[in-house]
Design a protein around this motif. Structure first.
Motif, PDB file in Angstrom:
ATOM      1  N   PRO A 166     -47.941  36.986 -74.037  1.00 52.00           N
ATOM      2  CA  PRO A 166     -46.799  36.178 -73.989  1.00 52.00           C
ATOM      3  C   PRO A 166     -45.683  36.434 -72.881  1.00 52.00           C
ATOM      4  N   SER A 167     -45.032  35.101 -72.543  1.00 53.80           N
ATOM      5  CA  SER A 167     -43.988  35.638 -71.452  1.00 53.80           C
ATOM      6  C   SER A 167     -42.758  35.895 -72.489  1.00 53.80           C
ATOM      7  N   VAL A 168     -42.011  36.952 -72.213  1.00 51.10           N
ATOM      8  CA  VAL A 168     -41.072  37.401 -73.148  1.00 51.10           C
ATOM      9  C   VAL A 168     -39.774  37.460 -72.510  1.00 51.10           C
ATOM     10  N   ALA A 169     -38.770  37.007 -73.041  1.00 50.44           N
ATOM     11  CA  ALA A 169     -37.294  36.927 -72.117  1.00 50.44           C
ATOM     12  C   ALA A 169     -36.198  37.104 -73.159  1.00 50.44           C
ATOM     13  N   HIS A 170     -35.047  37.577 -72.543  1.00 44.73           N
ATOM     14  CA  HIS A 170     -33.740  37.420 -73.398  1.00 44.73           C
ATOM     15  C   HIS A 170     -33.583  36.194 -74.043  1.00 44.73           C
ATOM     16  N   GLN A 171     -32.843  36.092 -74.953  1.00 42.73           N
ATOM     17  CA  GLN A 171     -32.681  34.667 -76.087  1.00 42.73           C
ATOM     18  C   GLN A 171     -31.914  33.653 -75.128  1.00 42.73           C
ATOM     19  N   HIS A 172     -31.036  34.413 -74.337  1.00 43.51           N
ATOM     20  CA  HIS A 172     -30.047  33.171 -73.648  1.00 43.51           C
ATOM     21  C   HIS A 172     -30.986  32.587 -72.587  1.00 43.51           C
ATOM     22  N   ASP A 173     -32.086  33.158 -72.005  1.00 46.88           N
ATOM     23  CA  ASP A 173     -32.978  32.594 -70.954  1.00 46.88           C
ATOM     24  C   ASP A 173     -33.908  31.823 -71.716  1.00 46.88           C
ATOM     25  N   VAL A 174     -34.246  32.435 -72.780  1.00 48.26           N
ATOM     26  CA  VAL A 174     -35.223  31.186 -73.550  1.00 48.26           C
ATOM     27  C   VAL A 174     -34.463  29.918 -73.868  1.00 48.26           C
ATOM     28  N   ASP A 175     -33.159  29.981 -74.361  1.00 48.40           N
ATOM     29  CA  ASP A 175     -32.382  28.654 -74.700  1.00 48.40           C
ATOM     30  C   ASP A 175     -32.148  28.095 -73.267  1.00 48.40           C
ATOM     31  N   ARG A 176     -31.971  28.709 -72.298  1.00 48.79           N
ATOM     32  CA  ARG A 176     -31.968  27.703 -70.904  1.00 48.79           C
ATOM     33  C   ARG A 176     -32.888  27.381 -70.306  1.00 48.79           C
ATOM     34  N   PHE A 177     -34.113  27.966 -70.150  1.00 50.54           N
ATOM     35  CA  PHE A 177     -35.347  27.635 -69.243  1.00 50.54           C
ATOM     36  C   PHE A 177     -36.550  27.311 -70.095  1.00 50.54           C
ATOM     37  N   ASN A 178     -36.542  27.229 -71.526  1.00 51.80           N
ATOM     38  CA  ASN A 178     -37.799  27.082 -72.275  1.00 51.80           C
ATOM     39  C   ASN A 178     -38.403  25.688 -72.116  1.00 51.80           C
ATOM     40  N   SER A 179     -37.502  24.654 -71.968  1.00 53.18           N
ATOM     41  CA  SER A 179     -37.937  23.291 -71.938  1.00 53.18           C
ATOM     42  C   SER A 179     -38.518  23.025 -70.421  1.00 53.18           C
ATOM     43  N   VAL A 180     -38.312  23.811 -69.322  1.00 50.28           N
ATOM     44  CA  VAL A 180     -38.860  23.449 -68.188  1.00 50.28           C
ATOM     45  C   VAL A 180     -40.073  24.357 -67.837  1.00 50.28           C
ATOM     46  N   VAL A 181     -40.505  25.177 -68.781  1.00 52.35           N
ATOM     47  CA  VAL A 181     -41.575  26.053 -68.547  1.00 52.35           C
ATOM     48  C   VAL A 181     -42.615  25.953 -69.778  1.00 52.35           C
ATOM     49  N   ALA A 182     -42.467  24.481 -70.103  1.00 53.90           N
ATOM     50  CA  ALA A 182     -43.246  23.986 -71.306  1.00 53.90           C
ATOM     51  C   ALA A 182     -43.388  24.999 -72.488  1.00 53.90           C
ATOM     52  N   GLU A 183     -42.207  25.426 -73.013  1.00 54.27           N
ATOM     53  CA  GLU A 183     -41.956  26.162 -74.244  1.00 54.27           C
ATOM     54  C   GLU A 183     -42.874  27.443 -74.330  1.00 54.27           C
ATOM     55  N   THR A 184     -42.820  28.146 -73.188  1.00 54.97           N
ATOM     56  CA  THR A 184     -43.600  29.382 -73.149  1.00 54.97           C
ATOM     57  C   THR A 184     -43.111  30.780 -73.392  1.00 54.97           C
ATOM     58  N   LEU A 185     -41.715  30.632 -73.170  1.00 61.62           N
ATOM     59  CA  LEU A 185     -40.693  31.713 -73.317  1.00 61.62           C
ATOM     60  C   LEU A 185     -40.513  32.254 -74.906  1.00 61.62           C
ATOM     61  N   ILE A 186     -40.889  33.600 -75.068  1.00 57.81           N
ATOM     62  CA  ILE A 186     -40.445  34.004 -76.373  1.00 57.81           C
ATOM     63  C   ILE A 186     -39.668  34.968 -76.404  1.00 57.81           C
ATOM     64  N   GLU A 187     -38.712  35.171 -77.423  1.00 57.92           N
ATOM     65  CA  GLU A 187     -37.737  36.055 -77.346  1.00 57.92           C
ATOM     66  C   GLU A 187     -38.394  37.453 -77.909  1.00 57.92           C
ATOM     67  N   THR A 188     -37.546  38.811 -77.759  1.00 57.18           N
ATOM     68  CA  THR A 188     -38.125  39.848 -77.990  1.00 57.18           C
ATOM     69  C   THR A 188     -38.459  40.214 -79.356  1.00 57.18           C
TER      70      THR A 188
END
Length: 295
Positions: A166-188
């Motif tokens: 999975p692509s793992v990111a900080h919660q702030h980055d998940v909140d900002r960018f998940n919609s533009v990467v088709a919801e692939t970001l997951i918080e730690t």
């Protein structure tokens, strides 16, 4: 540290101004022959799979052809020649099969297949699985990242030993960018639970992505820390990550993010040294030779 795999980002190598064009067959061939792994982007054409980062031919053609890859047949795409903008080094768009054959004929031990979220629908997943069956012998050298949990289930049904991340990111980055990467970001924390539950199989990785260093309160945040590494390893995962300059070289940055550690090479390599000291299992970078020297 000697076991850290170095993955080259889309065939880019800015330290060599006369290098082959980005994501070209020639760039991948050269980098694999030099002992590096490659990170590459399968792209779904009208009748098959090629390898190129963007959705359209616009950047590749310098604005002369705005067609989407999805509207062009593989045979036509394979005939396109393009150049390094600085020099006249020529390259060609590779098919997915050509890239996999290059990997098969190399000594690389890990290569990163970026399965973008926008392609993770049943038809495209089935087509990718069909192609992967031709290369079952080299799947131990393939790490597939940006994988959604529901996609992981389908892929693991076909290939139980497949290495997924999975692509793992900080919660702030998940909140900002998940919609533009088709919801692939997951918080730690969520990623750690999924890993514990076996969602990403028995040979999981995580693909860490530190987009920048500022949180929602304008305070400093970091994803590449011992705490995060320990959390992912406790969940049974190996760790791959992207170095800071990738948020400067990727076209069309998603939200205007700019990683401050990529502002100059001195700052960048200071941070890369800190990252290497944490002993990730793989790093994806635009500077493979320099990273190899640091490792």
């Amino acid at each position: 540290m000697a076991s850290i795999f170095i993955l080259t980002h889309r065939g880019l190598e800015p330290s060599k101004s006369d290098f082959y064009p980005e994501s070209s067959f020639e760039a991948f061939q050269d980098l694999l022959s030099r002992g590096f792994g490659i990170e590459f982007d399968p792209n779904f054409a009208k009748d098959g799979i090629v390898v190129w980062h963007d959705a359209t031919l616009s950047r590749l053609s310098e604005g002369k052809d705005e067609r989407a890859f999805a509207d062009v047949e593989v045979a036509e795409l394979s005939k396109i020649k393009f150049w390094n903008k600085v020099h006249t080094t020529e390259g060609m768009i590779p098919t997915f099969d050509e890239v996999m054959e290059l990997i098969r004929n190399s000594e690389s031990r890990i290569n990163a297949l970026h399965f973008k979220g926008k392609f993770q629908d049943p038809r495209k997943i089935a087509l990718l699985i069909e192609h992967l069956h031709r290369y079952s012998d080299i799947l131990p050298s393939i790490l597939m990242f940006d994988v959604k949990p529901e996609t992981a289930k389908t892929l693991l049904n076909a290939f139980p030993d497949l290495q997924l991340a999975p692509s793992v990111a900080h919660q702030h980055d998940v909140d900002r960018f998940n919609s533009v990467v088709a919801e692939t970001l997951i918080e730690t924390d969520e990623a750690a639970k999924m890993l514990h539950d076996g969602v990403f199989g028995k040979n999981p990785w995580v693909w860490l992505d530190e987009w920048d260093l500022t949180d929602e309160d304008k305070k400093q945040k970091k994803l590449y820390t011992k705490e995060v590494f320990d959390k992912m390893r406790s969940a049974g995962a190996r760790i791959a990550l992207v170095t800071p300059e990738l948020h400067g070289t990727s076209p069309g940055l998603y939200g205007g993010e700019s990683h401050p550690d990529s502002k100059d090479k001195e700052t960048l390599f200071t941070r890369i040294r800190e990252i290497i000291a944490l002993s990730p299992d793989a790093i994806c970078t635009d500077y493979p030779e320099e990273a190899k020297d640091l490792v």
